[in-house]
Design a protein around this motif. Structure first.
Motif, short mmCIF file in Angstrom:
data_model
loop_
_atom_site.label_atom_id
_atom_site.label_comp_id
_atom_site.label_asym_id
_atom_site.label_seq_id
_atom_site.Cartn_x
_atom_site.Cartn_y
_atom_site.Cartn_z
N ARG A 36 0.82 -1.21 0.00
CA ARG A 36 0.00 0.00 0.00
C ARG A 36 0.85 1.27 0.00
O ARG A 36 0.36 2.34 -0.29
CB ARG A 36 -0.93 0.01 1.21
N SER A 37 2.14 1.13 0.34
CA SER A 37 2.99 2.30 0.45
C SER A 37 3.74 2.62 -0.84
O SER A 37 4.54 3.53 -0.87
CB SER A 37 4.00 2.11 1.59
N MET A 38 3.50 1.89 -1.89
CA MET A 38 4.23 2.14 -3.14
C MET A 38 3.30 2.03 -4.34
O MET A 38 2.21 1.47 -4.23
CB MET A 38 5.39 1.17 -3.29
N ASP A 39 3.74 2.53 -5.44
CA ASP A 39 2.94 2.43 -6.65
C ASP A 39 3.07 1.02 -7.23
O ASP A 39 3.88 0.21 -6.78
CB ASP A 39 3.34 3.49 -7.67
N ASP A 40 2.26 0.71 -8.22
CA ASP A 40 2.23 -0.63 -8.80
C ASP A 40 3.58 -1.05 -9.36
O ASP A 40 4.01 -2.19 -9.17
CB ASP A 40 1.17 -0.72 -9.90
N LEU A 41 4.25 -0.15 -10.07
CA LEU A 41 5.53 -0.49 -10.68
C LEU A 41 6.55 -0.89 -9.62
O LEU A 41 7.23 -1.91 -9.75
CB LEU A 41 6.06 0.68 -11.52
N ALA A 42 6.64 -0.12 -8.55
CA ALA A 42 7.59 -0.43 -7.49
C ALA A 42 7.22 -1.74 -6.80
O ALA A 42 8.10 -2.55 -6.47
CB ALA A 42 7.64 0.70 -6.48
N PHE A 43 5.93 -1.98 -6.59
CA PHE A 43 5.50 -3.22 -5.95
C PHE A 43 5.81 -4.43 -6.83
O PHE A 43 6.27 -5.46 -6.34
CB PHE A 43 4.01 -3.17 -5.61
N HIS A 44 5.61 -4.30 -8.14
CA HIS A 44 5.93 -5.40 -9.04
C HIS A 44 7.43 -5.68 -9.06
O HIS A 44 7.85 -6.84 -9.12
CB HIS A 44 5.40 -5.12 -10.45
N LYS A 45 8.25 -4.64 -8.99
CA LYS A 45 9.69 -4.84 -8.90
C LYS A 45 10.04 -5.58 -7.61
O LYS A 45 10.88 -6.48 -7.62
CB LYS A 45 10.44 -3.50 -8.94
N HIS A 46 9.39 -5.21 -6.53
CA HIS A 46 9.60 -5.89 -5.24
C HIS A 46 9.24 -7.38 -5.35
O HIS A 46 9.99 -8.24 -4.91
CB HIS A 46 8.74 -5.21 -4.17
N LEU A 47 8.10 -7.68 -5.98
CA LEU A 47 7.69 -9.08 -6.13
C LEU A 47 8.65 -9.85 -7.04
O LEU A 47 8.95 -11.02 -6.77
CB LEU A 47 6.27 -9.15 -6.70
N ARG A 48 9.14 -9.21 -8.10
CA ARG A 48 10.11 -9.88 -8.98
C ARG A 48 11.38 -10.22 -8.23
O ARG A 48 11.94 -11.30 -8.39
CB ARG A 48 10.43 -9.01 -10.19
#
Length: 132
Positions: A65-77
């Motif tokens: 919830r603290s980041m945008d979608d792009l940053a969250f997807h990078k985190h998941l990758r």
């Protein structure tokens, strides 16, 4: 250097009430409000807060919830890459094989190698049709 591997633990699923509590807490509700939202007792939510699976899910929810979608997807990758890397380094042969297949399925083929294989296949099919 010796690397110690732990046995992989199966991912424990959270109940619907636990997920409601996670969502409420991630949205900034107090523990008392989250208890009401989840429909459970304060002692139960307190006990859930001690559970590593619940804690990890809550942290992930807050982080997402603290980041945008792009940053969250990078985190998941990055997380997924760590899992595959651990699999490649595992002493368990079936885990290494799984990880290797996952990597190979996602790495694009070398275009020159792909073109050479296609040319060989075309030549072979032409030669087969020209045989008497």
């Amino acid at each position: 250097m010796t690397i110690a591997y732990s046995k992989p633990t199966p991912q424990k699923l959270l109940s619907n009430r636990q997920i409601k509590a996670v969502i409420a807490l991630a949205e900034g509700m107090t523990q008392a409000a989250a208890t009401k939202f989840a429909g459970t007792s304060p002692q139960t939510v307190t006990a859930w807060m001690q559970d590593p699976t619940f804690q990890a899910r809550l942290e992930n929810e807050i982080y997402s919830r603290s980041m945008d979608d792009l940053a969250f997807h990078k985190h998941l990758r990055r997380k997924a890459l760590r899992v595959v890397t651990d699999g490649l380094d595992s002493p368990n042969p079936s885990q290494r094989m799984w990880a290797a297949k996952e990597v190979l399925a996602r790495i694009p083929a070398d275009p020159e190698e792909e073109e050479a294989a296609l040319n060989r296949a075309i030549c072979e099919s032409v030669m087969e049709t020209e045989r008497p």
